[in-house]
Scaffold this motif. Structure first.
Motif, PDB file in Angstrom:
ATOM      1  N   SER A 101       0.857  -1.186   0.000  1.00  0.00           N
ATOM      2  CA  SER A 101       0.000   0.000   0.000  1.00  0.00           C
ATOM      3  C   SER A 101       0.885   1.224   0.000  1.00  0.00           C
ATOM      4  O   SER A 101       2.101   1.126   0.211  1.00  0.00           O
ATOM      5  N   GLY A 102       0.269   2.378  -0.256  1.00  0.00           N
ATOM      6  CA  GLY A 102       1.006   3.628  -0.160  1.00  0.00           C
ATOM      7  C   GLY A 102       1.391   4.257  -1.483  1.00  0.00           C
ATOM      8  O   GLY A 102       1.953   5.348  -1.506  1.00  0.00           O
ATOM      9  N   GLY A 103       1.104   3.575  -2.583  1.00  0.00           N
ATOM     10  CA  GLY A 103       1.418   4.158  -3.879  1.00  0.00           C
ATOM     11  C   GLY A 103       0.526   5.348  -4.195  1.00  0.00           C
ATOM     12  O   GLY A 103      -0.441   5.632  -3.478  1.00  0.00           O
ATOM     13  N   GLY A 104       0.847   6.046  -5.278  1.00  0.00           N
ATOM     14  CA  GLY A 104       0.039   7.189  -5.678  1.00  0.00           C
ATOM     15  C   GLY A 104       0.706   7.974  -6.782  1.00  0.00           C
ATOM     16  O   GLY A 104       1.743   7.561  -7.319  1.00  0.00           O
ATOM     17  N   SER A 105       0.112   9.110  -7.102  1.00  0.00           N
ATOM     18  CA  SER A 105       0.641  10.019  -8.123  1.00  0.00           C
ATOM     19  C   SER A 105       1.181  11.267  -7.445  1.00  0.00           C
ATOM     20  O   SER A 105       0.458  11.911  -6.677  1.00  0.00           O
ATOM     21  N   VAL A 106       2.444  11.565  -7.722  1.00  0.00           N
ATOM     22  CA  VAL A 106       3.104  12.709  -7.091  1.00  0.00           C
ATOM     23  C   VAL A 106       3.902  13.482  -8.126  1.00  0.00           C
ATOM     24  O   VAL A 106       4.051  13.047  -9.273  1.00  0.00           O
ATOM     25  N   LEU A 108       7.144   9.595  -0.924  1.00  0.00           N
ATOM     26  CA  LEU A 108       6.106   8.614  -0.672  1.00  0.00           C
ATOM     27  C   LEU A 108       6.677   7.529   0.214  1.00  0.00           C
ATOM     28  O   LEU A 108       7.870   7.252   0.156  1.00  0.00           O
ATOM     29  N   ARG A 109       5.813   6.913   1.013  1.00  0.00           N
ATOM     30  CA  ARG A 109       6.228   5.742   1.756  1.00  0.00           C
ATOM     31  C   ARG A 109       5.359   4.560   1.352  1.00  0.00           C
ATOM     32  O   ARG A 109       4.130   4.607   1.464  1.00  0.00           O
ATOM     33  N   GLU A 113      11.541   8.826 -13.585  1.00  0.00           N
ATOM     34  CA  GLU A 113      12.017   7.475 -13.886  1.00  0.00           C
ATOM     35  C   GLU A 113      11.762   6.482 -12.752  1.00  0.00           C
ATOM     36  O   GLU A 113      12.018   5.282 -12.910  1.00  0.00           O
ATOM     37  N   ASP A 114      11.259   6.954 -11.625  1.00  0.00           N
ATOM     38  CA  ASP A 114      10.842   6.051 -10.543  1.00  0.00           C
ATOM     39  C   ASP A 114       9.438   5.501 -10.770  1.00  0.00           C
ATOM     40  O   ASP A 114       8.962   4.664  -9.997  1.00  0.00           O
ATOM     41  N   THR A 115       8.766   5.985 -11.792  1.00  0.00           N
ATOM     42  CA  THR A 115       7.407   5.519 -12.091  1.00  0.00           C
ATOM     43  C   THR A 115       7.390   4.036 -12.380  1.00  0.00           C
ATOM     44  O   THR A 115       8.259   3.517 -13.096  1.00  0.00           O
ATOM     45  N   GLY A 116       6.380   3.354 -11.837  1.00  0.00           N
ATOM     46  CA  GLY A 116       6.232   1.926 -12.088  1.00  0.00           C
ATOM     47  C   GLY A 116       5.332   1.273 -11.059  1.00  0.00           C
ATOM     48  O   GLY A 116       4.843   1.932 -10.137  1.00  0.00           O
ATOM     49  N   GLY A 126       1.397  -5.668  -5.915  1.00  0.00           N
ATOM     50  CA  GLY A 126       1.958  -4.436  -6.445  1.00  0.00           C
ATOM     51  C   GLY A 126       1.127  -3.212  -6.139  1.00  0.00           C
ATOM     52  O   GLY A 126      -0.084  -3.280  -5.909  1.00  0.00           O
ATOM     53  N   THR A 127       1.803  -2.072  -6.136  1.00  0.00           N
ATOM     54  CA  THR A 127       1.141  -0.778  -5.958  1.00  0.00           C
ATOM     55  C   THR A 127       1.763   0.202  -6.945  1.00  0.00           C
ATOM     56  O   THR A 127       2.978   0.220  -7.135  1.00  0.00           O
ATOM     57  N   GLN A 128       0.933   1.018  -7.578  1.00  0.00           N
ATOM     58  CA  GLN A 128       1.387   1.915  -8.630  1.00  0.00           C
ATOM     59  C   GLN A 128       1.964   3.199  -8.043  1.00  0.00           C
ATOM     60  O   GLN A 128       1.346   3.827  -7.174  1.00  0.00           O
ATOM     61  N   VAL A 129       3.125   3.576  -8.561  1.00  0.00           N
ATOM     62  CA  VAL A 129       3.731   4.867  -8.241  1.00  0.00           C
ATOM     63  C   VAL A 129       3.921   5.622  -9.557  1.00  0.00           C
ATOM     64  O   VAL A 129       4.530   5.092 -10.483  1.00  0.00           O
ATOM     65  N   THR A 130       3.386   6.821  -9.617  1.00  0.00           N
ATOM     66  CA  THR A 130       3.514   7.645 -10.812  1.00  0.00           C
ATOM     67  C   THR A 130       4.109   8.995 -10.408  1.00  0.00           C
ATOM     68  O   THR A 130       3.564   9.667  -9.538  1.00  0.00           O
ATOM     69  N   VAL A 131       5.225   9.346 -11.031  1.00  0.00           N
ATOM     70  CA  VAL A 131       5.905  10.603 -10.726  1.00  0.00           C
ATOM     71  C   VAL A 131       5.890  11.472 -11.974  1.00  0.00           C
ATOM     72  O   VAL A 131       6.419  11.088 -13.015  1.00  0.00           O
TER      73      VAL A 131
END
Length: 122
Positions: free
Chosen positions: A6-11, A17-18, A88-91, A115-120
Motif C-alpha cells: 500500500s502507499g502508492g500514488g501520483s506525485v 512517498l512511503r 524514472e521512478d514511475t512503475g 503491487g502498488t502503482q507509483v507515478t511521478v
C-alpha cells in the motif's frame, strides 16, 4: 501466506512517498524482504532489500541516497521510504520475501505481493 503493498500514488518530481508491505504471518519476520519495480514497458528490477539476519540493507544504484528500506517486526511490516522522486521512478512496486538466496536477485524470491502503482510527474 500473503504480502500486501500500500502507499502508492501520483506525485510530482521531488515529492516523497512511503510504501508499506504487510505480511500475513509473523514467520515472514525471518525472511529477507525486497522491493522491486516494473517501469512502464520494461522488465521488473531490483530496488531495495533488507536482511532478516542483521537488518543489512541493499539498494539499486539508481535509488541510493533517496530510498530507505526498513522493517518493523512487531507489526509484520516492511517500508520503503522514497524521497526526491523522479519521473524514472514511475512503475508498479512489488514487495517480496525469500528465506535465503541472493537478496538482490528477484529469481530467489518465492512470495510476492500484487503491487502498488507509483507515478511521478515532471
Amino acid at each position: 501466506v500473503e504480502l500486501h503493498e500500500s502507499g502508492g500514488g501520483s506525485v510530482q518530481a521531488g515529492d516523497s512517498l512511503r510504501l508499506n508491505c504487510r505480511a500475513s504471518e509473523r514467520s515472514f519476520n525471518y525472511y529477507h524482504r525486497g522491493w522491486f519495480r516494473r517501469p512502464p514497458g520494461k522488465g521488473r528490477e531490483f530496488v531495495a532489500a533488507i536482511s532478516w539476519r542483521d537488518d543489512s540493507t541493499y539498494y539499486a544504484d539508481s535509488v541510493k541516497g533517496r530510498f530507505t528500506v526498513s522493517r518493523e517486526n512487531a507489526k509484520n511490516m516492511v517500508y520503503l521510504q522514497m524521497s526526491n522522486l523522479k519521473p524514472e521512478d514511475t512503475g508498479v512496486y512489488y514487495c517480496a520475501a525469500t528465506k535465503w538466496g541472493e537478496i538482490t536477485n528477484q529469481n530467489e524470491y518465492d512470495t510476492w505481493g500484487y503491487g502498488t502503482q507509483v507515478t511521478v510527474s515532471s
